[in-house]
Write a protein that holds these residues in place. Structure first.
Motif, short mmCIF file in Angstrom:
data_model
loop_
_atom_site.label_atom_id
_atom_site.label_comp_id
_atom_site.label_asym_id
_atom_site.label_seq_id
_atom_site.Cartn_x
_atom_site.Cartn_y
_atom_site.Cartn_z
N ILE B 42 -40.60 -29.26 69.11
CA ILE B 42 -41.05 -29.45 70.50
C ILE B 42 -42.48 -28.97 70.66
CG2 ILE B 42 -40.65 -28.81 72.91
CD1 ILE B 42 -37.69 -28.36 72.16
N VAL B 43 -43.34 -29.88 71.15
CA VAL B 43 -44.74 -29.52 71.43
C VAL B 43 -45.00 -29.78 72.90
CG1 VAL B 43 -47.16 -29.93 70.84
CG2 VAL B 43 -45.39 -30.25 69.10
N VAL B 44 -45.08 -28.72 73.69
CA VAL B 44 -45.38 -28.91 75.11
C VAL B 44 -46.64 -28.14 75.48
CG1 VAL B 44 -43.08 -29.46 76.00
CG2 VAL B 44 -43.72 -27.07 75.64
N HIS B 45 -47.38 -28.72 76.39
CA HIS B 45 -48.58 -28.03 76.89
C HIS B 45 -48.13 -26.85 77.72
CE1 HIS B 45 -50.73 -32.22 76.77
NE2 HIS B 45 -50.49 -31.72 75.58
N ARG B 46 -48.71 -25.68 77.44
CA ARG B 46 -48.31 -24.48 78.17
C ARG B 46 -49.50 -23.55 78.32
NH1 ARG B 46 -44.72 -21.95 73.23
NH2 ARG B 46 -44.60 -20.16 74.58
N PRO B 84 -46.00 -22.75 69.00
CA PRO B 84 -46.51 -21.58 69.73
C PRO B 84 -47.70 -21.94 70.61
CG PRO B 84 -47.01 -21.40 67.38
CD PRO B 84 -46.20 -22.65 67.56
N ALA B 85 -47.91 -21.15 71.65
CA ALA B 85 -49.03 -21.37 72.55
C ALA B 85 -50.34 -21.15 71.80
CB ALA B 85 -48.94 -20.40 73.73
N ASP B 86 -51.34 -21.96 72.13
CA ASP B 86 -52.72 -21.73 71.68
C ASP B 86 -52.99 -22.07 70.21
OD1 ASP B 86 -55.21 -21.20 72.61
OD2 ASP B 86 -55.14 -19.05 72.21
N TYR B 87 -52.05 -22.74 69.53
CA TYR B 87 -52.29 -23.20 68.16
C TYR B 87 -51.86 -24.66 68.04
CZ TYR B 87 -52.71 -18.30 66.75
OH TYR B 87 -53.12 -17.00 66.63
N HIS B 88 -52.60 -25.44 67.25
CA HIS B 88 -52.09 -26.76 66.86
C HIS B 88 -51.04 -26.54 65.78
CE1 HIS B 88 -55.07 -28.80 69.18
NE2 HIS B 88 -56.09 -28.36 68.47
N LEU B 89 -50.04 -27.42 65.76
CA LEU B 89 -48.95 -27.29 64.81
C LEU B 89 -48.98 -28.46 63.83
CD1 LEU B 89 -46.34 -25.73 64.04
CD2 LEU B 89 -45.10 -27.24 65.60
N LEU B 90 -49.09 -28.14 62.54
CA LEU B 90 -49.19 -29.16 61.49
C LEU B 90 -48.08 -28.99 60.47
CD1 LEU B 90 -52.99 -28.51 60.81
CD2 LEU B 90 -52.10 -30.47 62.04
N ILE B 91 -47.83 -30.06 59.66
CA ILE B 91 -46.82 -29.99 58.61
C ILE B 91 -47.51 -30.21 57.26
CG2 ILE B 91 -44.52 -30.77 57.91
CD1 ILE B 91 -44.35 -30.42 60.83
N GLU B 92 -47.14 -29.37 56.29
CA GLU B 92 -47.70 -29.48 54.95
C GLU B 92 -46.83 -30.40 54.08
OE1 GLU B 92 -50.49 -28.05 53.89
OE2 GLU B 92 -50.87 -26.74 55.60
N THR B 93 -47.38 -30.84 52.93
CA THR B 93 -46.62 -31.73 52.05
C THR B 93 -45.41 -31.04 51.45
OG1 THR B 93 -48.16 -31.13 50.31
CG2 THR B 93 -48.53 -33.24 51.37
N LEU B 99 -50.25 -23.46 61.09
CA LEU B 99 -50.87 -23.31 62.41
C LEU B 99 -52.38 -23.44 62.26
CD1 LEU B 99 -48.83 -20.27 63.75
CD2 LEU B 99 -48.45 -22.69 64.19
N ASP B 100 -53.03 -23.90 63.32
CA ASP B 100 -54.46 -24.21 63.26
C ASP B 100 -55.03 -23.92 64.65
OD1 ASP B 100 -56.32 -26.98 62.00
OD2 ASP B 100 -56.66 -26.05 63.93
N ASP B 101 -56.09 -23.11 64.71
CA ASP B 101 -56.65 -22.80 66.03
C ASP B 101 -58.00 -23.47 66.24
OD1 ASP B 101 -58.30 -21.16 64.51
OD2 ASP B 101 -58.27 -19.54 65.98
N SER B 102 -58.16 -24.66 65.66
CA SER B 102 -59.42 -25.39 65.84
C SER B 102 -59.52 -25.93 67.28
CB SER B 102 -59.53 -26.51 64.81
OG SER B 102 -58.45 -27.41 64.93
N GLU B 103 -60.61 -26.64 67.55
CA GLU B 103 -60.94 -27.12 68.88
C GLU B 103 -59.75 -27.77 69.58
OE1 GLU B 103 -62.38 -27.88 66.07
OE2 GLU B 103 -64.42 -27.11 66.15
N LYS B 104 -59.72 -27.63 70.91
CA LYS B 104 -58.71 -28.34 71.68
C LYS B 104 -58.89 -29.84 71.51
CE LYS B 104 -58.06 -24.76 75.13
NZ LYS B 104 -58.19 -24.35 76.52
N TYR B 107 -58.13 -31.83 75.64
CA TYR B 107 -58.20 -30.65 76.50
C TYR B 107 -57.04 -29.68 76.29
CZ TYR B 107 -61.17 -34.09 78.72
OH TYR B 107 -62.10 -35.06 78.94
N THR B 108 -56.36 -29.76 75.17
CA THR B 108 -55.19 -28.91 75.03
C THR B 108 -54.96 -28.45 73.59
OG1 THR B 108 -52.77 -28.87 75.26
CG2 THR B 108 -53.78 -30.99 74.93
N ARG B 109 -54.36 -27.29 73.45
CA ARG B 109 -53.94 -26.73 72.17
C ARG B 109 -52.66 -25.95 72.44
NH1 ARG B 109 -58.58 -23.54 70.21
NH2 ARG B 109 -57.75 -22.00 71.62
N PRO B 110 -51.52 -26.29 71.92
CA PRO B 110 -51.31 -27.36 70.95
C PRO B 110 -51.50 -28.75 71.56
CG PRO B 110 -49.19 -26.53 71.73
CD PRO B 110 -50.24 -25.65 72.32
N ALA B 111 -51.97 -29.70 70.72
CA ALA B 111 -52.06 -31.09 71.14
C ALA B 111 -50.92 -31.86 70.48
CB ALA B 111 -53.40 -31.69 70.74
#
Lengths: 269, 192
Positions: B42-46, B84-93, B99-104, B107-111
């Motif tokens: 689940i990825v929701v803007h928060r 989690p709030a404030d991180y992008h969520l990615l999946i590895e091979t 987790l990744d805290d690069s640019e929104k 306008y949002t992170r997680p996107a």
């Protein structure tokens, strides 16, 4: 989109040609960032992107800066800074001299946040803040102490939530959309390039901050870097990590004790 | 452990939403049967504070294990994961979370786009993206990537969404296979 094999080729090039070792960086994040640079540079093929990196050292520098994440802000996670102010800094007051290392400091927002805390707790005059990063370019920006005004209102709010009681705007002078922070802070800072992958310990510290850097490393490199921090840590020193990072599962865990709720550990053994 | 998942793949559903999506999740979660044969992400803007209120709130509505993602954690069937709030969520091979805290993004992170696109590259036809109510254009591009990689794209029926901007964006971009209401979402996930 860059394929897994192409990414490995690029990473090998960066090591062979420029000495930067990204082999233990998380691939999912690198893939996204390389794709972004590929689009920005409008390279028609992977071969052309690769050629540009190999043949143009200036581009390669910018490319390396572009694939590492340099996002940072002042007083990010205010409760973390509140814990520094109320629980960590008071235990350092008796020291004749305080050394702090910001590892992976990027453009320096956290270093200035720390300097403000030290100033307000009366410790800045006997402190030295070492701030290091892989990228020389972001360090140049950090050294200048000039930040965009745009996010400053949010920083002021975070400062207040972090226990700040003064007028945040007293710490900088605003000028054409930029804020220049007081030189009294910069005087206490030493900026230098340092690569956590390949460079060794260079001093002994009372507090090491490395927040949201380890998330980009695989477990092997995480352990390597944590060991480097351990070797650079004075007795009863503190290690501070990002809100989703942990010492759990690392070899340091038995000798470090976590502060109540924040990602701050104290070396006890 | 990773080899296990390589040889025994399982379906993955990534759910993205913004304003009005928590209400949907609170109705959807109680309908899911345990044990879940897929992994639900689940990825929701928060708000960008690291509080655990949302995961506690959602966990109350289901007996399926539900947790906020820890970095490097393996993606396992039978578990509901919350970005989690404030991180992008990615999946590895190797089927672990990053987790990744690069640019929104948007306008949002997680996107939502970031997780959709990353998961599409890893899970291909094993992946379903589900886009819920929201007032932001996030998610539509990610659904396109999921379809391109052979996965399925579901979008909440706009007339059932509290804020229909997000579903409408996906529909305008033809980024869906099926429009679904909450009952259809439950039936789909239970049927995987």
């Amino acid at each position: 989109m860059i394929s897994t094999d192409e990414l490995e080729l690029l990473l090998t090039d960066l090591l062979d040609w420029y000495g930067y070792d990204f082999s233990h960086y998380s691939r999912a994040s690198l893939t996204r960032r390389v794709d972004r640079l590929w689009n920005l540079g409008k390279f028609p093929s992977f071969a052309e992107l690769r050629y540009q990196i190999r043949s143009d050292a200036n581009y390669a520098e910018r490319f390396i800066e572009g694939i590492t994440v340099n996002v940072t802000e002042m007083f990010r996670d205010p409760s973390f800074y509140l814990a520094l102010r109320n629980e960590v800094l008071p235990t350092l007051t008796a020291k004749p001299f305080i050394r702090i290392w910001h590892a992976g400091c990027s453009t320096g927002e956290e270093v200035y946040s720390m300097a403000i805390l030290l100033h307000e707790t009366g410790l800045l005059h006997k402190s030295l803040l070492y701030a290091t990063d892989l990228n020389p370019e972001v360090l140049d920006r950090a050294r200048r102490g000039i930040f965009s005004m745009t996010p400053l209102r949010q920083y002021a709010e975070s400062y207040r939530l972090a226990g700040g009681t003064r007028d945040f705007s007293d710490y900088y002078t605003a000028h054409y959309g930029y804020a220049k922070f007081s030189d009294d802070f910069a005087e206490k800072m030493i900026f230098s390039t340092h690569n956590l992958v390949s460079d060794s310990s260079f001093n002994e510290f009372d507090l090491i901050l490395c927040r949201n850097v380890l998330i980009y490393f695989d477990k092997l490199l995480q352990e390597h870097v944590l060991t480097l921090f351990d070797r650079s840590m004075g007795p009863l020193g503190y290690l501070a990590l990002g809100s989703k990072e942990t010492l759990k599962f690392s070899s340091l865990q038995p000798r470090y004790k976590q502060l109540n709720s924040e990602k701050i550990w104290r070396k006890i053994g | 452990m990773a080899q296990d998942w390589l040889t025994r793949p399982h379906p993955v559903v990534v759910i993205g939403g913004s304003s009005g999506s928590i209400e949907v999740l609170l109705k959807l979660l109680p309908g899911l049967r345990s044990p879940l044969r897929s992994a639900l992400i689940i990825v929701v803007h928060r708000r960008n504070t690291a509080d655990s209120t949302l995961s506690e709130l959602l966990a109350l509505r289901t007996c399926i294990p539900l947790k906020e993602v820890d970095e490097k954690e393996p993606v396992e069937a039978g578990v509901i994961y919350l970005a989690p709030a404030d991180y992008h969520l990615l999946i590895e091979t190797d089927f672990t979370f990053s987790l990744d805290d690069s640019e929104k993004i948007n306008y949002t992170r997680p996107a939502i786009d970031v997780t959709f696109e990353s998961a599409a590259g890893i899970y291909g036809s094993w992946l379903t993206g589900l886009l819920l109510s929201g007032a932001n254009a996030d998610g539509a591009n990610g659904l396109l990537a999921i379809r391109q990689a052979g996965g399925r794209a579901l979008v909440q029926k706009p007339e059932t969404a509290l804020v229909d901007f997000m579903p409408q964006q996906a529909i305008q971009q033809q980024a869906f296979d099926q429009l679904v209401d909450i009952d259809a979402m439950i039936a789909y996930i239970n049927g995987l």
